[in-house]
Design an enzyme around this catalytic site. Structure first.
Site, PDB file in Angstrom:
ATOM      1  N   TYR A 154     -12.532  -4.633   3.496  1.00 38.37           N
ATOM      2  CA  TYR A 154     -11.837  -3.851   4.518  1.00 38.37           C
ATOM      3  C   TYR A 154     -11.115  -4.783   5.495  1.00 38.37           C
ATOM      4  CZ  TYR A 154     -11.010  -0.594   8.345  1.00 38.37           C
ATOM      5  OH  TYR A 154     -10.414   0.159   9.328  1.00 38.37           O
ATOM      6  N   LYS A 158      -7.023  -5.144   6.047  1.00 45.01           N
ATOM      7  CA  LYS A 158      -6.347  -4.923   7.326  1.00 45.01           C
ATOM      8  C   LYS A 158      -5.521  -6.140   7.733  1.00 45.01           C
ATOM      9  CE  LYS A 158      -7.267  -0.711   8.302  1.00 45.01           C
ATOM     10  NZ  LYS A 158      -6.175   0.284   8.422  1.00 45.01           N
TER      11      LYS A 158
END
Length: 228
Positions: A154, A158
């Site tokens: 994750y 990002k």
């Protein structure tokens, strides 16, 4: 935002749903997508009942043809796109408990395809339909810039999404920026953080009130909004 067309990807939960409500309340024609058609129908009914204007369409940001149809629908229904919010995202596993050295290849690939490539796809497919003074906003968070243990793919996705935003900022004529609302209480954070409505307020400010030159290629957070 009367008369403006706003596209929000991943609009049925968390920050996405709060943003759809905020933009609709501000008078925009909101076009949003998700993979769950039932949730889209429920959201559309809520917005219309409160007097807002919304168009929904099932779309998966991992599929460029879905996104192409979404932005074509937005342009057909509301005219040129004034604001594009790349919000759709996934997190496989429990937040903070997915160290990168133990991520499966399937989880890593899907996270990158949704959270990073999805931003590229959304911006690329929207390009022919953007208004001259359109703004592109990419949702992100602090883990993109400061590593925290346990956020694995994750966090990587990002960071990649922010890089995509910066590159679009220098390669196109539209202001493209990252919006970082901090930790927000959504499914992706395990319910920890501030209310999604506060994140929506920040997005609304970035879309409507922030100086274009301040937005372009930058990361805007609540401090930037307070200091504006």
């Amino acid at each position: 935002m009367d008369g403006r067309t706003v596209v929000v990807t991943g609009g049925t939960r968390g920050i996405g749903a709060a943003s759809v409500r905020a933009f609709a309340d501000a008078g925009a024609h909101v076009v949003t997508c998700a993979r769950d058609t039932g949730a889209l129908d429920e959201l559309a009914g809520e917005i219309r009942e409160s007097g807002g204007t919304i168009t929904t369409q099932r779309a998966d940001v991992r599929d460029e043809f879905d996104v192409e149809r979404l932005v074509e629908t937005a342009a057909h229904e509301g005219g040129a796109i004034d604001v594009l919010v790349a919000n759709a995202g996934v997190y496989h596993g429990d937040p903070g408990e997915t160290p990168v050295d133990r991520e499966s290849y399937a989880a890593f690939d899907d996270t990158m395809r949704t959270n990073a490539r999805g931003v590229f796809t959304t911006a690329r497919e929207a390009r022919p339909h953007l208004a001259d003074e359109a703004r592109l906003l990419v949702l992100s968070g602090g883990v993109a810039r400061e590593a925290r243990a346990g956020f694995g793919a994750y966090a990587v996705s990002k960071a990649a999404a922010e890089a995509v935003a910066r590159q679009f900022a220098v390669d196109t004529e539209w202001p493209v920026g990252v919006v970082d609302p901090g930790a927000v209480a959504t499914d992706l954070t395990g319910g920890r953080g501030t209310d999604p409505e506060r994140a929506a307020d920040l997005l609304l400010w970035a879309a409507r009130d922030a100086a274009p030159e301040r937005l372009d290629g930058s990361v805007l957070d609540r401090r930037a909004m307070r200091e504006a």
